[in-house]
Design an enzyme around this catalytic site. Structure first.
Site, PDB file in Angstrom:
ATOM      1  N   LYS A   7       0.862  -1.188   0.000  1.00  0.00           N
ATOM      2  CA  LYS A   7       0.000   0.000   0.000  1.00  0.00           C
ATOM      3  C   LYS A   7       0.890   1.227   0.000  1.00  0.00           C
ATOM      4  O   LYS A   7       2.052   1.166   0.422  1.00  0.00           O
ATOM      5  CB  LYS A   7      -0.870   0.011   1.261  1.00  0.00           C
ATOM      6  CG  LYS A   7      -2.119   0.853   1.137  1.00  0.00           C
ATOM      7  CD  LYS A   7      -3.267   0.091   0.517  1.00  0.00           C
ATOM      8  CE  LYS A   7      -4.499   0.941   0.404  1.00  0.00           C
ATOM      9  NZ  LYS A   7      -5.667   0.139   0.003  1.00  0.00           N
TER      10      LYS A   7
HETATM   11  P1  NAD Z   1     -13.104   7.599  -2.572  1.00  0.00           P
HETATM   12  O1  NAD Z   1     -12.065   8.649  -2.411  1.00  0.00           O
HETATM   13  O2  NAD Z   1     -13.681   7.355  -3.914  1.00  0.00           O
HETATM   14  O3  NAD Z   1     -14.315   7.905  -1.562  1.00  0.00           O
HETATM   15  C1  NAD Z   1     -14.108   8.095  -0.182  1.00  0.00           C
HETATM   16  C2  NAD Z   1     -15.430   8.481   0.437  1.00  0.00           C
HETATM   17  O4  NAD Z   1     -15.264   8.560   1.865  1.00  0.00           O
HETATM   18  C3  NAD Z   1     -15.939   9.845  -0.018  1.00  0.00           C
HETATM   19  O5  NAD Z   1     -17.343   9.793  -0.204  1.00  0.00           O
HETATM   20  C4  NAD Z   1     -15.616  10.749   1.178  1.00  0.00           C
HETATM   21  O6  NAD Z   1     -16.482  11.855   1.296  1.00  0.00           O
HETATM   22  C5  NAD Z   1     -15.833   9.776   2.321  1.00  0.00           C
HETATM   23  N1  NAD Z   1     -15.181  10.228   3.550  1.00  0.00           N
HETATM   24  C6  NAD Z   1     -13.910  10.651   3.703  1.00  0.00           C
HETATM   25  N2  NAD Z   1     -13.702  11.029   4.980  1.00  0.00           N
HETATM   26  C7  NAD Z   1     -14.867  10.816   5.625  1.00  0.00           C
HETATM   27  C8  NAD Z   1     -15.290  11.004   6.970  1.00  0.00           C
HETATM   28  N3  NAD Z   1     -14.459  11.475   7.886  1.00  0.00           N
HETATM   29  N4  NAD Z   1     -16.566  10.662   7.298  1.00  0.00           N
HETATM   30  C9  NAD Z   1     -17.413  10.177   6.369  1.00  0.00           C
HETATM   31  N5  NAD Z   1     -17.066   9.978   5.084  1.00  0.00           N
HETATM   32  C10 NAD Z   1     -15.809  10.304   4.730  1.00  0.00           C
HETATM   33  O7  NAD Z   1     -12.466   6.276  -1.951  1.00  0.00           O
HETATM   34  P2  NAD Z   1     -12.855   4.762  -2.274  1.00  0.00           P
HETATM   35  O8  NAD Z   1     -11.936   4.286  -3.324  1.00  0.00           O
HETATM   36  O9  NAD Z   1     -14.328   4.649  -2.426  1.00  0.00           O
HETATM   37  O10 NAD Z   1     -12.382   4.052  -0.918  1.00  0.00           O
HETATM   38  C11 NAD Z   1     -13.220   3.988   0.235  1.00  0.00           C
HETATM   39  C12 NAD Z   1     -12.734   2.875   1.133  1.00  0.00           C
HETATM   40  O11 NAD Z   1     -12.748   1.654   0.399  1.00  0.00           O
HETATM   41  C13 NAD Z   1     -11.305   3.016   1.664  1.00  0.00           C
HETATM   42  O12 NAD Z   1     -11.220   2.441   2.942  1.00  0.00           O
HETATM   43  C14 NAD Z   1     -10.493   2.187   0.680  1.00  0.00           C
HETATM   44  O13 NAD Z   1      -9.283   1.723   1.244  1.00  0.00           O
HETATM   45  C15 NAD Z   1     -11.462   1.050   0.453  1.00  0.00           C
HETATM   46  N6  NAD Z   1     -11.217   0.298  -0.786  1.00  0.00           N
HETATM   47  C16 NAD Z   1     -11.218   0.910  -1.991  1.00  0.00           C
HETATM   48  C17 NAD Z   1     -11.009   0.142  -3.137  1.00  0.00           C
HETATM   49  C18 NAD Z   1     -11.078   0.729  -4.524  1.00  0.00           C
HETATM   50  O14 NAD Z   1     -11.006  -0.044  -5.493  1.00  0.00           O
HETATM   51  N7  NAD Z   1     -11.226   2.020  -4.687  1.00  0.00           N
HETATM   52  C19 NAD Z   1     -10.773  -1.231  -3.037  1.00  0.00           C
HETATM   53  C20 NAD Z   1     -10.796  -1.822  -1.778  1.00  0.00           C
HETATM   54  C21 NAD Z   1     -11.023  -1.039  -0.658  1.00  0.00           C
END
Ligand code: NAD
Length: 439
Positions: A129
């Protein structure tokens, strides 16, 4: 019988007291949460538990200074990280996060969860990561490109298509992957599409990658719902985080008949008992940057989000969101962890006691890395699959992985998290043992 090369025989099989201070879990942040999860799985690892120390320290952690010219003519320095937790089963694989709260220990934990996840779905990858401690929302597009390119150059010596393959995570997307791919390729002197996944389609990206994590959340969520007799049609859904993962998962559940009653993101918390229009909300968030001010929805106090009347709760934002303080309040019968590490160990125990089924991150959000794997394979062979084929393979892998995790949980009478760790950690440590120690 212990092999003479095992760690126990060379005195490394010790508790965390022997770890460097930055690896210790005195406050249960994300890395402490991971160590706690490893402790919980250790009794189920049989003879392989003699290698468990391997999991308790990252293989390699790089901290880099990322200086860039800001648009106002000054120079700003940012701290960047790339951590490879384990590469016993293949090259490191895991996303890159741009966020103002990113720390080394957070990236260590996220890389470790990638190791377990990749092994649990049996992808030929280790776990890695990366991240930069920056609020990208404060950067212009030019500054964002410069920070991405300098970071990529700084970590260039340890990434590569057969070494470690980054991907998008919080606040990073296909455009950032394109800049990373271009920078790495320029430094190498040849175009290397396989160095990152989650790229634009025109640069070797895979169809279905953008939706893959949300699709995986939906796939295992519906399978788990089936196991506990929960009908998706008419069920109430609450989602924290409406980015890549949360918005697609919400869309697929709504398409299957669920009612999206509440969404929380970094801009606010909205509620509608009759259901939020998910397609309209996606467009709104795209143009406005968040859910705040969404027409027709009630605004509620962010603390009330956790006690919203719902059947399914999907945390899809950041770590440490479900704590001992709010786990008691959750009304859902099923929590599907779209985010990585959203539930603290104490909260996990409370949810178990309250009979709330938790589908852990290490399987729930594995859809993204699964299609990243497809992308990497397609880039290597320069032969690209149809979206239908990709989605079918994704669903098949996720269903099979979930079924074996469910059966493992039944067999050992443990949570789905411990069951996923049993499968994932056993595969990692088996590879560790068979490879042996170099030199
Ligand atoms: P993203 O940047 O597209 O979205 C993040 C979201 O979280 C946004 O809606 C933001 O407003 C919200 N957020 C941020 N801080 C916040 C807070 N304090 N309170 C409430 N909401 C808050 O990110 P993503 O890619 O959707 O990732 C989200 C989660 O999923 C992370 O934990 C990431 O590690 C995990 N994840 C993502 C992927 C991927 O393919 N993108 C894969 C596996 C896991």
């Amino acid at each position: 019988m212990a092999n003479k090369n095992t760690e126990s025989n060379v005195g490394l099989q010790q508790s965390t007291h022997s770890l460097p201070s930055y690896l210790q879990a005195d406050n249960l942040g994300p890395w402490g949460t991971f160590l706690n999860q490893v402790d919980r799985v250790t009794p189920y690892l049989g003879n392989l538990s003699r290698w468990v120390e391997t999991l308790k320290r990252p293989k390699k952690a790089l901290i880099v200074d990322v200086p860039i010219h800001l648009d106002n003519g000054t120079v700003a320095h940012f701290e960047g990280y790339r951590v490879q937790h384990n590469t016993s089963r293949g090259p490191g694989k895991g996303g890159v996060r741009f966020h103002q709260d990113v720390t080394l220990s957070e990236v260590m934990a996220l890389s470790a969860w990638m190791s377990v996840k990749n092994a649990a779905v049996n992808l030929p990858f280790g776990g890695a990561k990366g991240g930069i401690r920056v609020d990208p929302k404060l950067l212009s597009r030019g500054e964002l490109e410069r920070i991405t390119r300098r970071y990529t150059s700084e970590i260039g010596s340890i990434i590569g298509p057969t070494k470690d393959i980054p991907a998008p995570d919080v606040n990073t997307d296909a455009q950032i992957m394109a800049w990373m791919m271009d920078t790495y390729s320029m430094n190498e002197g040849s175009t290397s599409t396989g160095v990152v996944t989650g790229k634009p389609i025109a640069l070797g990206g895979s169809l279905g990658r953008r939706e893959a994590t949300g699709r995986g959340v939906f796939t295992v969520g519906t399978k788990a719902a089936n196991k506990i007799g929960l009908t998706i049609q008419g069920s109430k859904l609450a989602v924290q985080g409406f980015g890549n993962v949360g918005s697609i998962a919400a869309q697929l559940f709504v398409e299957a008949g669920a009612i999206l009653v509440s969404v929380q993101d970094h801009t606010g918390t909205i509620y509608s008992g009759s259901g939020l229009d998910v397609a309209f909300l996606q467009q709104y968030v795209q143009s406005q940057g968040g859910v705040a001010g969404f027409p027709g929805a009630e605004v509620i106090n962010p603390n009330l989000f956790w006690q919203v009347d719902c059947d399914i709760l999907i945390p899809a934002a950041l770590e440490g969101q479900i704590t001992k303080d709010n786990a008691q309040l959750i009304k859902a019968s099923m929590v599907i962890e779209g985010a990585n590490g959203p539930t603290t160990p104490e909260a996990d125990d409370i949810l178990v006691d309250r009979n709330v089924l938790v589908i852990p991150d290490v399987i729930a959000n594995a859809g993204g890395v699964t299609v990243s794997y497809f992308e990497w394979v397609q880039d290597f062979s320069s032969f690209f699959w149809s979206e239908k084929e990709i989605n079918a393979r994704l669903v098949s892998i996720m269903n099979d992985a979930f079924e074996s995790i469910w059966n493992t949980a039944q067999k050992h009478q443990v949570t789905l998290r411990t069951a996923t760790f049993i499968i994932g950690c056993s595969r990692i440590l088996q590879a560790r043992e068979e490879r042996g120690l170099y030199p």
